[in-house]
Design an enzyme around this catalytic site. Structure first.
Site, PDB file in Angstrom:
ATOM      1  N   ASP A  29     -33.128 -45.016 -42.982  1.00 19.22           N
ATOM      2  CA  ASP A  29     -33.963 -43.948 -42.780  1.00 19.22           C
ATOM      3  C   ASP A  29     -35.230 -44.410 -42.251  1.00 19.22           C
ATOM      4  O   ASP A  29     -35.922 -45.156 -42.917  1.00 19.22           O
ATOM      5  CB  ASP A  29     -34.417 -43.076 -44.348  1.00 19.22           C
ATOM      6  N   GLU A  51     -29.991 -42.276 -38.662  1.00 15.02           N
ATOM      7  CA  GLU A  51     -30.054 -40.785 -38.301  1.00 15.02           C
ATOM      8  C   GLU A  51     -30.237 -40.918 -36.904  1.00 15.02           C
ATOM      9  O   GLU A  51     -31.281 -41.502 -36.360  1.00 15.02           O
ATOM     10  CB  GLU A  51     -30.984 -40.319 -39.185  1.00 15.02           C
ATOM     11  N   ASP A 103     -38.002 -41.299 -48.971  1.00 16.81           N
ATOM     12  CA  ASP A 103     -37.411 -42.220 -48.057  1.00 16.81           C
ATOM     13  C   ASP A 103     -36.082 -42.711 -48.551  1.00 16.81           C
ATOM     14  O   ASP A 103     -35.251 -42.815 -47.804  1.00 16.81           O
ATOM     15  CB  ASP A 103     -38.243 -43.201 -47.471  1.00 16.81           C
TER      16      ASP A 103
END
Length: 433
Positions: free
Chosen positions: A191, A275, A356
């Site tokens: 992340d 991501e 996170d």
């Protein structure tokens, strides 16, 4: 796969003049050919072929008085400039027809001598690695190069670049076989963020160095000094170079940090999932400076090609996937949360999550699901497509070796695995970056 190896070069005064002439001639050929094609298009005439442009704007132009100085540089430089224009047009046409993925590509534009970055490209006929560690460039001479790593194979092309602060670089494109790393049992979801540069699914955090923020004080002072200088003066040119050098230091430090972090992650994990962030959109918000300072796109690109190079699995989770809304323990979707909420309790199972870390674990689970589907494109929980990049190769550059000869890999004078004699050039394999 093709990789580019970049090294710092130190031309002397005469070589800098020769390179400046080569940069200018390549730019003139580009602009002349581009102008011919634009005028033909405006007049409703057919697309001008490269062979015709080569004959008119290179071969015949050298015989005219106003373009006679084109003969002072290597013909390979001029031909490669025309090939680059062809590539730019092909990318534009493919983008218009929908054959090219990613953002839309615009038509080629004219080049200016005031551009902060100048470059020329040469194929293997116009350069050679010398036995004393220099690189011979046609009609320029032997360039002194600082070697930092071995060239793994014979280079197919060379690009000589001058950046905004006056530094020179030579970069080689080589065809290499993947260096497969030993398999490991771990995988990681990542992340990316601003408070911490990256949070891994195992709980590790990589702090954000904020290179631009740390250099802001000095940059502001240098930019104030630049704004006070009279336009067109020599003092303004000197002040501009000082600002450019400071920006170059920031970019170099950021790139070095990205390389070290991405290499460590690829070595430690058999599969890496990240991501797919909308960086261009975030770059237009109030967080724009911090987003660009983090350099997420460059970091993800490094993860991508290093995964291919070392035989690791890499996948992107679509940006529509609700990684911050779903509980990684029970899968309960708890709804969107504002950015100031860094910890939250799941309404389904009562687990307390770090925002996170929970997102990284969700990226890991979704990445595993994408890979398990065994397809290049799968649909995530939101029904959006997720692309897996198979071969994130660097830009390909065509190159041909001299008849009966090959350009040698490696660097002379360093410990080598092989020793080959090439015509009058004798080089040993050694290390390069």
């Amino acid at each position: 796969m093709q990789l580019r190896y970049n090294y710092r070069a130190y031309p002397d005064a005469a070589q800098r003049r020769a390179l400046a002439s080569a940069f200018g001639c390549a730019r003139v050929v580009w602009n002349d050919c581009l102008r011919d094609r634009k005028e033909a298009h405006a007049a409703g005439l057919p697309y001008v072929k490269s062979a015709e442009l080569s004959r008119l704007r290179i071969t015949q132009a050298k015989r005219t008085e106003e373009r006679a100085w084109l003969a002072d540089v290597s013909a390979v430089v001029l031909q490669q400039s025309l090939r680059d224009l062809d590539t730019a047009y092909k990318n534009f046409f493919d983008s218009v027809k929908g054959k090219r993925q990613g953002r839309k590509v615009g038509p080629p534009r004219y080049k200016s001598k005031k551009d902060t970055r100048q470059s020329i490209r040469l194929n293997a006929n116009a350069f050679c690695l010398q036995s004393d560690g220099t690189v011979y460039v046609a009609k320029v001479g032997n360039l002194k190069v600082t070697w930092s790593r071995r060239l793994p194979a014979a280079p197919t092309s060379l690009t000589v670049t001058k950046d905004s602060c006056g530094r020179y670089f030579v970069s080689f494109v080589v065809d290499t076989a993947p260096g497969i790393l030993p398999e490991v049992e771990t995988d990681a979801g990542i992340d990316l963020g601003l408070s911490a540069f990256a949070v891994l699914s195992d709980g590790r955090k990589i702090d954000s160095p904020r290179f631009l923020r740390r250099a802001e004080k000095k940059l502001k002072r240098l930019q104030r000094e630049l704004s006070r200088k009279a336009k067109g003066s020599k003092n303004r040119a000197k002040a501009r170079i000082k600002v450019a050098r400071q920006h170059a230091r920031v970019a170099d430090r950021r790139r070095d940090f990205h390389h070290k972090a991405s290499t460590q992650i690829i070595r430690d994990n058999q599969a890496v999932y990240v991501e797919d962030l909308a960086v261009s959109g975030l770059g237009r918000t109030r967080l724009a400076k911090s987003v660009h300072d983090a350099g997420w796109s460059a970091f993800v690109g490094m993860l991508e090609y290093k995964a291919v190079k070392h035989g690791r699995t890499f996948a992107k989770v679509d940006r529509a996937f609700p990684s911050t809304q779903v509980c990684s323990a029970c899968g309960f979707r708890d709804g969107p949360k504002p950015l100031h909420v860094r910890k939250w309790t799941c309404g389904g199972c009562g687990s307390v999550h770090d925002r996170d870390h929970n997102a990284a674990r969700n990226v890991l689970l979704e990445g595993r699901r994408i890979v398990a589907a065994g397809r290049a494109e799968t649909l995530n929980a939101c029904g959006a497509p997720v692309r897996r990049a198979h071969v994130p190769a660097q830009r390909g550059e065509a190159g041909s070796h001299r008849k009966g000869h090959t350009t040698q890999a490696g660097i002379p004078g360093l410990q080598s695995r092989e020793h080959v004699k090439i015509g009058s050039c004798q080089t040993q394999g050694a290390s390069a970056k």
